[in-house]
Structure formats: C-alpha cells, structure tokens
Design an enzyme around this catalytic site. Structure first.
Site, PDB file in Angstrom:
ATOM      1  N   CYS A  29       0.801  -1.235   0.000  1.00 10.03           N
ATOM      2  CA  CYS A  29       0.000   0.000   0.000  1.00 10.03           C
ATOM      3  C   CYS A  29       0.832   1.284   0.000  1.00 10.03           C
ATOM      4  CB  CYS A  29      -0.924   0.003   1.206  1.00 10.03           C
ATOM      5  SG  CYS A  29      -2.086  -1.378   1.254  1.00 10.03           S
TER       6      CYS A  29
ATOM      7  N   HIS B 275      -0.312   6.405   2.740  1.00 17.03           N
ATOM      8  CA  HIS B 275      -0.485   5.118   3.425  1.00 17.03           C
ATOM      9  C   HIS B 275      -1.386   5.209   4.647  1.00 17.03           C
ATOM     10  CE1 HIS B 275       0.758   1.862   6.311  1.00 17.03           C
ATOM     11  NE2 HIS B 275       0.302   1.197   5.280  1.00 17.03           N
TER      12      HIS B 275
END
Length: 495
Positions: free
Chosen positions: A81, A140
C-alpha cells in the site's frame, strides 16, 4: 448632444468598456480549470463488471466506465500500500529499499525539511490555485496522520504541504487505524488481539462500516467546494476490499456463494522458487479464520469461495459509495467539469498460486483497476496498452492545463485518452522481494537479486496469461533480448 457631453459620456463609459475587455481576455486565456475527484481503493484488482467480470455487482463503477477510459493493463510499481501510493503521488520509481516500505511517505516526505520541489502532485495543484481536500486513505495512513496502529492519533501529517483540508470520520472506532480494521460492533483487529475472522457480513447500514462514513463526509465536502470560486482536488480513499472482508449483509446477498469462480491457477507455478511467492502471512494473522493457507496445504474450495464472497461483497459495498459521489457531482452540476479517477493501489491474490495476499511481482499483485473520466468524454474506451501508476502524475498535470514542476519516471497518458498518440512505450516495471519485473505487451521477465534459484523468470502471456510456467531456462535468446529493457528499469535499489 454637443462635443463636451460626448467626451464626458465616453469618460464615464471607458472604465466599463476596459473592464469588459479585460474580463473577456481573462476568460479566453484563463478558462475554469477542471476539478479532480480522485478515488483510491485499497487492494482492488480489476475485478469489476467493466473489466469483463460479469459475476461482480459493480453497477456504479460500470456506469462511470461507460463515460471513461478503462485501462485494462495498468500496473503498479510496488505491490504494497504505502510504497505504491508513494510512487503514485510522486511519479517516481523506487531507488532505495526504503521506497519499498509502507513508510515511504514518512521517510521521504513528512520528515524531509529540505524539499525544494512539490512533495506530491497534490501539492503542485495546490500551488497552482487548487483547493485540495483529503478524506481517508490517500497516502499510506488511514486518515493522513503519522502514528502506529495502536497509538493515539498524532498531529503530524503524512503529507504536510499537500492538503488545504484534511478530514476523516472515524466514527465509533475512534482512530483512523482502528477504522481501517473495523468490525461492525465498534471493535477492530487490534482491540480484539487478532482474535477475529478475516471476513464479516454485518447486519448494518452503509455507515455501519467506515467506508459509508467516508462517503457521507465526501458528500458534505463536495457541497462546500461547490460554492468556492477556485477549482478543487478531492481525494477520497476507501478501505475495502482490504482485509478484513467486512461489508453489510445486503452486499453479501448479491452473490450466490456456491457459484462463485475459484482462482484459475491455485498452485505454485512450474520452475518457480517459493521465495518469489507470498505465504499468506497477513491473511493467516486473523486468528479465528476457519482455515489457514500455506503452500503445502491450500484452503478448501468451500472456504476459498467464502473468502472470495467477502472480497466481492466488499467491492459491491464500495461501488455503492462511489455511486453516491457520482450522483452528488451531477446534482451539484460539477460532473461535466470534473476529472474522475478511480485507482486500485495494487492487486491481490485470491487463492492464486496457493496465496491470499499481495507482496509479489506477479501479474495478480501488480495489475489493478484504473479508470479516468476526462471532461468532454462521453463514451466508453478500453485501452490495452501497458501503463503504470507513475504515469498518473504527468497525466493529471496535463489534463489540468499545468506545467510539470520536474521530471518524473512517468509519461502522460493524454495521448491514449484522446487517441492522438501513434506510439507508446508499452512497458511497466515492478519491484519487490529482491526482484525487478518487466511487463511488455506479451511477456513478463523477472530478475531476482538473491541466492535462491531460479533468479530469472519468464512468462508468455499470449499462451500463459496466468503465469503458471516459468520458461526462462528454455528461452535464453528471448531472455537476452528482453534483459536490456529490464535493466532500463534497474534504478539500483538492490545494490
């Protein structure tokens, strides 16, 4: 009317005439720039109706696709991610191992006090008159702030300069990270010490899980920006279908679990070392899951369908939230002048290669959903050229009529959007597990910097789209032909 009267009248009218001319000139050279609605979706592989998956219920995204360009071969640069999002935000390939981690934005943005260039393309838009709003997971962090999963929310922004307005509604879960791993009773993976299942079908409304709250907040913010004179960029980050696969019961009810398709290839590929694959560690950390996954013992078909059911229901849940955003854009008469981008931050293995998770540089982990609706576009278009996440930065800047503040590793996709481009690089690079992978229109060539053999993998997508058989050893000439192209993507991060 005498001469003096004419002169007086002219003097009275002159400021009005000059003002009118000036306004016309300003409108001619400074037309209203397009707004941008950027929707990031966690772990969304191209598992949507508009990608030919007719067993998926995604009517709102499919409707958006009818007026957009759908990129069928979009690849992220890093299959995790934070690192994937850092590449998206900066348009840059990874050059150090730190660029491969979820804390890339913290390492290279929020802790960098010497930065001269815009920290992200969002910052660049802000510097050029855009009002920028961030909701949910764009970088993130689940809510845009830097803190650990089980820590209180801090005041340190992950992107310090990018947002005019950073907002999130954590609801009954209290913090962004609690909401990210939320269950419908207000608990989360951390509070339950991982004594949870990797899925849940809660008997709740849309706002009984965090993505419903995110959609509601985005609707509120759209009303606010609709009344402003300046163009806006709004980033809306939805959590699902990231683990746990939790969605309201009504979205589970859209599917007949017994008829759901299984992974087309659910064992280890031929001539591949396990070091290239994901051992389902994140998935197995959900301690109350009925079965664990491993290379030695894959989960049963019934349990695989249960898990895929949860993933698909989570997609349908997010699809409904996106439908609300599109309806509000139209109600506020913003739709026609708004660039809409839908982006999955990477793919996910749903039992593919006996794995549940991401973190590989195979097709399933790197290929994700990517859709762009540009103002004036009204027909569906499918682009099968190989494109990359790093291409997004220069694309958006060009669509917004701005100049690039610096070179990136990406290339604008506008020529593919409007059909003006006659040639395209048609390649993408991915990085993870001590490896670099090259994807061309036909082949995937991967080189690992490790002791475990084989270090070279080659897949022919014309005959093996599921990457089941590494044919590098029997095709040395082809490997030699492709290797110089792969080396062009070798940024030195494994030195």
């Amino acid at each position: 009317m005498n001469f003096k009267t004419n002169v007086k009248l002219l003097l009275l009218l002159l400021p009005i005439l000059l003002s009118s001319c000036g306004n016309n000139k300003q409108e001619e050279h400074n037309p209203q720039k397009p707004n941008v609605l950027f929707i990031s979706i966690d772990d969304l592989r191209p598992e949507l109706g508009c990608y030919g998956k007719d067993y998926i219920h995604s009517p709102n995204i499919d409707q958006l696709a009818k007026e957009s360009t759908v990129f069928t071969k979009h690849f992220v640069q890093i299959p995790t991610c934070g690192a994937s999002r850092y590449a998206m935000l900066t348009g840059m390939l990874p050059t150090t191992r730190k660029h491969l981690g979820n804390n890339a934005a913290v390492q290279f943005i929020s802790n960098d006090t010497t930065r001269q260039l815009p920290e992200t393309f969002i910052h660049h838009l802000k510097n050029n008159g855009y009002h920028t709003v961030g909701i949910g997971k764009i970088s993130h962090s689940a809510d845009g702030y830097v803190y650990g999963y089980e820590e209180p929310v801090s005041e340190q922004r992950e992107l310090p300069e990018s947002w005019s307005d950073l907002a999130f509604d954590a609801g009954k879960w209290g913090t962004g990270w609690n909401a990210f791993f939320a269950y419908s009773n207000g608990e989360n993976r951390q509070s339950m010490k991982r004594q949870v299942k990797p899925y849940e079908n809660g008997d709740v409304a849309d706002d009984g899980y965090p993505d419903g709250l995110t959609a509601n907040l985005a609707l509120k913010k759209l009303k606010e920006v609709a009344g402003q004179d300046q163009p806006f960029f709004m980033g809306v980050g939805f959590f699902k279908p990231h683990l746990p696969f939790n969605a309201p019961q009504k979205y589970w009810d859209l599917y007949d679990e017994s008829s759901l398709p299984l992974a087309p290839f659910d064992t280890i590929p031929t001539n591949v070392n396990k070091a290239s694959l994901n051992n389902s560690g994140e998935f197995n950390s959900y301690q109350l899951g009925e079965e664990k996954a491993s290379f030695e013992k894959k989960v049963s078909d019934d349990y695989a369908r249960k898990l895929r059911h949860g993933y698909f229901a989570s997609i349908s849940y997010v699809d409904a939230q996106i439908g609300k955003l599109m309806a509000e854009l139209k109600r506020l008469e913003l739709y026609d002048n708004t660039i809409v981008v839908l982006w999955g931050d990477h793919g996910w293995n749903l039992g593919d290669y006996a794995s549940w998770g991401k973190h590989t540089i195979f097709e399933r982990s790197l290929n994700s959903a990517f859709i762009i609706k540009a103002p004036g576009e009204s027909k569906a278009k499918s682009v099968e050229k190989i494109v990359s996440t790093v291409d997004f930065y220069p694309t958006l800047v060009e669509l917004c009529g701005l100049k690039m503040p610096h070179e990136t590793d990406g290339e604008s996709l506008v020529s593919l959007l409007d059909g003006s481009g006659e040639s395209w690089k048609d390649r993408s690079y991915g990085y993870y597990r001590n490896g670099i992978t090259l994807r061309t229109d036909r082949y995937r060539l991967t080189k690992y910097f490790r002791e475990a053999s084989p270090q070279i993998e080659l897949y022919d997508h014309e005959v093996d789209p599921n990457e089941t058989n590494n044919i590098a050893e029997e095709n040395p000439d082809l490997v030699a032909q492709l290797m110089p192209v792969l080396e062009q993507g070798n940024t030195g991060l494994y030195k």
